[in-house]
Design an enzyme around this catalytic site. Structure first.
Site, PDB file in Angstrom:
ATOM      1  N   HIS A  22       0.858  -1.187   0.000  1.00 44.78           N
ATOM      2  CA  HIS A  22       0.000   0.000   0.000  1.00 44.78           C
ATOM      3  C   HIS A  22       0.892   1.235   0.000  1.00 44.78           C
ATOM      4  CE1 HIS A  22      -3.875  -2.056   1.726  1.00 44.78           C
ATOM      5  NE2 HIS A  22      -3.782  -2.180   0.417  1.00 44.78           N
ATOM      6  N   HIS A  78     -11.655  -9.054  -6.991  1.00 40.32           N
ATOM      7  CA  HIS A  78     -11.295  -7.767  -6.367  1.00 40.32           C
ATOM      8  C   HIS A  78     -10.280  -7.103  -7.279  1.00 40.32           C
ATOM      9  CE1 HIS A  78     -10.004  -4.853  -3.461  1.00 40.32           C
ATOM     10  NE2 HIS A  78      -8.995  -5.539  -2.953  1.00 40.32           N
ATOM     11  N   GLU A  80      -8.370  -4.312  -6.743  1.00 39.49           N
ATOM     12  CA  GLU A  80      -7.207  -3.553  -6.238  1.00 39.49           C
ATOM     13  C   GLU A  80      -5.975  -3.997  -7.039  1.00 39.49           C
ATOM     14  OE1 GLU A  80      -6.756  -3.508  -1.970  1.00 39.49           O
ATOM     15  OE2 GLU A  80      -5.045  -2.145  -2.090  1.00 39.49           O
ATOM     16  N   ASP A  82      -3.038  -4.945  -6.675  1.00 42.83           N
ATOM     17  CA  ASP A  82      -2.213  -6.118  -6.364  1.00 42.83           C
ATOM     18  C   ASP A  82      -2.821  -7.409  -6.919  1.00 42.83           C
ATOM     19  OD1 ASP A  82      -4.121  -5.432  -4.350  1.00 42.83           O
ATOM     20  OD2 ASP A  82      -3.247  -6.884  -2.986  1.00 42.83           O
ATOM     21  N   HIS A 144     -12.291  -6.179   1.578  1.00 41.15           N
ATOM     22  CA  HIS A 144     -12.241  -4.888   2.240  1.00 41.15           C
ATOM     23  C   HIS A 144     -12.491  -3.703   1.295  1.00 41.15           C
ATOM     24  CE1 HIS A 144      -8.003  -3.530   0.984  1.00 41.15           C
ATOM     25  NE2 HIS A 144      -8.247  -4.632   0.316  1.00 41.15           N
ATOM     26  N   ASP A 163      -8.905 -11.309  -0.671  1.00 41.67           N
ATOM     27  CA  ASP A 163      -8.143 -10.792   0.481  1.00 41.67           C
ATOM     28  C   ASP A 163      -8.549 -11.448   1.804  1.00 41.67           C
ATOM     29  OD1 ASP A 163      -6.351  -8.956  -0.652  1.00 41.67           O
ATOM     30  OD2 ASP A 163      -7.861  -7.394  -0.745  1.00 41.67           O
ATOM     31  N   TYR A 191      -2.502  -8.927   9.286  1.00 41.84           N
ATOM     32  CA  TYR A 191      -3.301  -8.577   8.103  1.00 41.84           C
ATOM     33  C   TYR A 191      -4.690  -8.108   8.538  1.00 41.84           C
ATOM     34  CZ  TYR A 191      -4.946  -9.091   3.278  1.00 41.84           C
ATOM     35  OH  TYR A 191      -5.449  -8.845   2.027  1.00 41.84           O
ATOM     36  N   HIS A 224      -3.564 -13.785  -0.938  1.00 44.57           N
ATOM     37  CA  HIS A 224      -2.232 -13.519  -0.382  1.00 44.57           C
ATOM     38  C   HIS A 224      -1.883 -14.663   0.568  1.00 44.57           C
ATOM     39  CE1 HIS A 224      -2.017  -9.354  -1.766  1.00 44.57           C
ATOM     40  NE2 HIS A 224      -3.163  -9.095  -1.190  1.00 44.57           N
TER      41      HIS A 224
HETATM   42 FE1  FEO Z   1      -7.320  -5.465  -1.419  1.00 50.46          FE
HETATM   43 FE2  FEO Z   1      -4.826  -7.650  -1.716  1.00 50.46          FE
HETATM   44  O1  FEO Z   1      -5.861  -6.211  -2.241  1.00 50.46           O
END
Ligand code: FEO
Length: 394
Positions: A22, A78, A80, A82, A144, A163, A191, A224
């Site tokens: 982030h 998702h 995002e 990553d 999230h 996530d 996390y 992750h």
């Molecule tokens: Fe919310 Fe691992 O990105």
């Protein structure tokens, strides 16, 4: 690619080198992984991608193992960057491929890539048959991001949770039963504390909903860290525990200091806690990793925060921390403020008021002393610690 279930493959990236995430907000002491999955059924389905810097490595592997042109559909749990960062690179090769995602997902994808691809909007309970397997979708809003989605692979008893249930952790094995359990849980709770704790009330309801579905689950594969293969529901139960005013009974004492007066007070307050049998951890906030501090605060029952006064306010590391505490919306924590000063002495009240505004149950009036505390004043700090312990545990 690594086969995790019949015809279902992990095709992610292990980022051993990652130390900040982030931007520079979050520390990742043990690296991370970006877990993408490929299902080779009657239809070939790619579930999520990887972070943009790895797009070429990711695409080369897909090309070699399956052929990018053979991908029939893409699920974006998702967007995002990553997980969705390589979507544009893949779509430049197969621009008509249907993308299955939530309504919010489609909107965010458009904002990131400025493309109007072939979106198939899914809601909770929607499903699509891909051959032997069926994909069933469960929306996970604010777990999230607004777009978050969980994909259940019916027939494989596999949850692709993105996530949720993940960890920034890159061990050599992909599976929870082949890694150091202590390290795994350190990263899982870090996390949760840093990324998910602001959404705790939603998480509790969502976990209840997932448990009520009573789905057969052999494996939970987040985006992750490791895949939960041994007793996969253990992490769901942990999330339920963490979502309910979780604490481990200890107090975190935090200080920042210029000439150690506040540090001396912190140590004396700790002495008082210990006299009442309450364990504590003590941190100099300005030299401690902030993601680790937030993890400790999430695990703590109480937080006692101190700063000297400078320029009519608190030291900058404490100002930043107070904002983080407010943003993380911790539930059921006790707190108090202390500090030292030379002339104006605003720090203690600033901390006191910020803790109250953050929803912390402030159970003591702030305490502060001028310049270096005397032995008598340090005795008052010990008493302050003792009273805090009694009030917190009464
Ligand atoms: Fe919310 Fe691992 O990105």
């Amino acid at each position: 690619m690594i086969e995790i279930k019949k015809n279902i493959y992990w095709t992610g990236i292990k980022d051993w080198d990652l130390r900040r995430f982030h931007g520079h907000e979050l520390s990742t002491h043990r690296g991370s992984t970006y877990n993408s999955y490929l299902i080779k059924d009657k239809k070939t389905v790619l579930v999520d991608t990887v972070w943009d810097p790895y797009k070429e490595e990711f695409a080369e592997r897909l090309e070699k193992e399956v052929g990018i042109n053979s991908i029939d559909m893409i699920v974006i749990n998702h967007i995002e960057p990553d997980h969705g960062g390589s979507l544009g690179y893949i779509m430049s090769r197969i621009p008509d491929t249907p993308i299955f995602c939530t309504k919010n997902g489609a909107e965010i994808i458009k904002r990131h890539f400025h493309k109007d691809w072939n979106f198939n909007i899914v809601k909770t309970g929607d499903s699509v048959s891909i051959g032997e397997y069926e994909l069933v979708f469960v929306e996970m809003p604010m777990l999230h991001w607004p777009d978050s989605l969980l994909t259940y692979v019916k027939g494989a008893n596999l949850v692709l949770s993105n996530d949720a249930f993940g960890q920034h952790y890159s061990p050599s094995s992909l599976f929870n039963d082949e890694v150091d359990e202590c390290e795994l849980y350190q990263e899982a709770i870090k996390y949760y504390a840093n990324i998910l704790s602001p959404f705790t009330p939603l998480i509790k309801k969502k976990v209840e909903q997932i448990k009520a579905l009573n789905l057969p689950i052999d494996m939970i594969a987040p985006s992750h860290g490791v895949i939960w293969r041994k007793d996969p529901m253990q992490i769901v139960e942990k999330y339920y525990e963490w979502a309910q005013e979780y604490n481990e009974g200890y107090v975190v004492i935090i200080y920042d200091t210029m000439y150690n007066a506040t540090k001396k007070m912190a140590e004396a307050i700790g002495e008082g806690l210990a006299k009442q049998g309450v364990p504590y951890k003590l941190f100099n906030n300005s030299i401690t990793d902030q993601s680790d501090i937030l993890t400790e605060l999430f695990k703590a029952k109480g937080m006692i925060i101190g700063s000297c006064t400078v320029n009519n306010t608190v030291l900058r590391s404490i100002a930043g921390l107070l904002d983080e505490i407010k943003g993380h919306k911790f539930k059921g924590k006790f707190g108090a403020a202390y500090g030292s000063y030379g002339w104006s002495g605003e720090a203690q009240n600033i901390i006191h008021e910020h803790l109250k505004a953050a929803g912390i149950k402030v159970i003591a009036e702030p305490i502060q002393f001028k310049y270096t505390p005397t032995e008598e004043e340090l005795a008052k700090c010990i008493e302050f610690g003792e009273n805090f312990a009694k009030e917190m545990n009464k």
